[in-house]
Design a protein around this motif. Structure first.
Motif, PDB file in Angstrom:
ATOM      1  N   HIS A 290       0.842  -1.202   0.000  1.00 19.06           N
ATOM      2  CA  HIS A 290       0.000   0.000   0.000  1.00 19.06           C
ATOM      3  C   HIS A 290       0.878   1.252   0.000  1.00 19.06           C
ATOM      4  N   SER A 291       0.374   2.318  -0.589  1.00 20.08           N
ATOM      5  CA  SER A 291       1.146   3.565  -0.678  1.00 20.08           C
ATOM      6  C   SER A 291       1.644   4.033   0.680  1.00 20.08           C
TER       7      SER A 291
ATOM      8  N   GLU B  21       5.731   4.604   1.250  1.00 20.30           N
ATOM      9  CA  GLU B  21       6.383   5.844   1.670  1.00 20.30           C
ATOM     10  C   GLU B  21       7.434   5.575   2.753  1.00 20.30           C
TER      11      GLU B  21
ATOM     12  N   SER C  43      -1.374  -2.748  -6.715  1.00 18.15           N
ATOM     13  CA  SER C  43      -0.016  -2.413  -6.304  1.00 18.15           C
ATOM     14  C   SER C  43       0.713  -1.572  -7.353  1.00 18.15           C
TER      15      SER C  43
ATOM     16  N   TYR D  21      -0.276   1.737  -6.557  1.00 19.06           N
ATOM     17  CA  TYR D  21       0.364   2.194  -5.323  1.00 19.06           C
ATOM     18  C   TYR D  21       1.798   2.658  -5.594  1.00 19.06           C
TER      19      TYR D  21
ATOM     20  N   ALA E 158       1.824   5.934  -7.449  1.00 20.58           N
ATOM     21  CA  ALA E 158       1.386   7.036  -6.586  1.00 20.58           C
ATOM     22  C   ALA E 158       2.475   7.442  -5.597  1.00 20.58           C
ATOM     23  N   ALA E 159       3.289   6.474  -5.192  1.00 20.29           N
ATOM     24  CA  ALA E 159       4.357   6.747  -4.233  1.00 20.29           C
ATOM     25  C   ALA E 159       5.631   7.245  -4.911  1.00 20.29           C
TER      26      ALA E 159
END
Length: 217
Positions: A138-139, A143, A168, A171, A174-175
């Motif tokens: 998950h993002s 992080e 994923s 995710y 996005a990260a």
């Protein structure tokens, strides 16, 4: 993973030279626990340790840290690691294992540890939406990993679950990760040095495609 309690596991782990019972004490200093300072790779959710046992015994030039939460599982991982190294007539100098909640990975590792690669193999897909933030990819988790990884660090991710794999990918993007390798059917691809985990063999025998990606920081 559901295992019966194994009363022998904790005492055997405590007596093991490569098990760390107090991981926060080594935050930022993991390299000091290995015989030599070398690139550091970690496995999140090592299970019974067959993957890290094979990987570590094949690559003495890399240091490995394997993490899981359950003593019964880590006890089996310890035995599998020892067995793999006995087959190579080598001592376990480049592997450490520890018990910890991966959601709190940043409390036991820091940027100073210089992690160059993270392996995530067949983690819990947490299909229900209310629990998806628990996914290891998950993002929110990515992080944390991003802060631990070195400048060109990578995450290697394998799963049998289509929904988890597709989510994923989003995710990682996005990260701020770059996906450099994306293989929707690993066992039909010409990918060298793949080490099959226990779950991987089981899913493959059921005809389920194994999905694989590499994401770069």
């Amino acid at each position: 993973m559901h295992l019966r309690p194994k009363p022998w596991a904790r005492p055997e782990l405590e007596a093991c030279g490569f098990f760390q019972a107090a991981p926060p004490d080594h935050r930022g200093q993991w390299q000091h626990l290995f015989k030599k300072k070398q690139p550091l790779h970690i496995e999140l959710g090592c299970g019974k340790g067959t993957f890290i046992a094979a990987l570590g015994s094949r690559h003495p030039e890399i240091n490995y840290l394997a993490i899981d939460l359950i003593d019964a599982v880590l006890g089996l991982a310890k035995r599998n690691i020892v067995a793999a190294y006995l087959n190579t007539n080598a001592s376990v100098d480049n592997v450490q294992i520890m018990s910890w909640d991966i959601e709190r990975i940043d409390t036991v590792l820091s940027p100073e540890d210089g992690v160059e690669r993270i392996y995530i193999n067949f983690c819990n897909p947490w299909p229900r939406r209310r629990y998806q933030k628990k996914r290891l990819t998950h993002s929110k988790q990515l992080e944390k990993y991003k802060k631990l990884l070195s400048k060109n660090g990578e995450i290697h991710f394998k799963t049998d679950n289509d929904e988890l794999f597709n989510d994923s990918i989003k995710y990682f993007e996005a990260a701020g990760f770059t996906i450099t390798t994306l293989i929707p059917d690993l066992h039909t691809a010409d990918y060298p040095d793949n080490i099959k985990t226990e779950h991987e063999k089981m899913f493959a025998e059921q005809g389920i495609k194994i999905k694989f990606l590499i994401a770069s920081r």
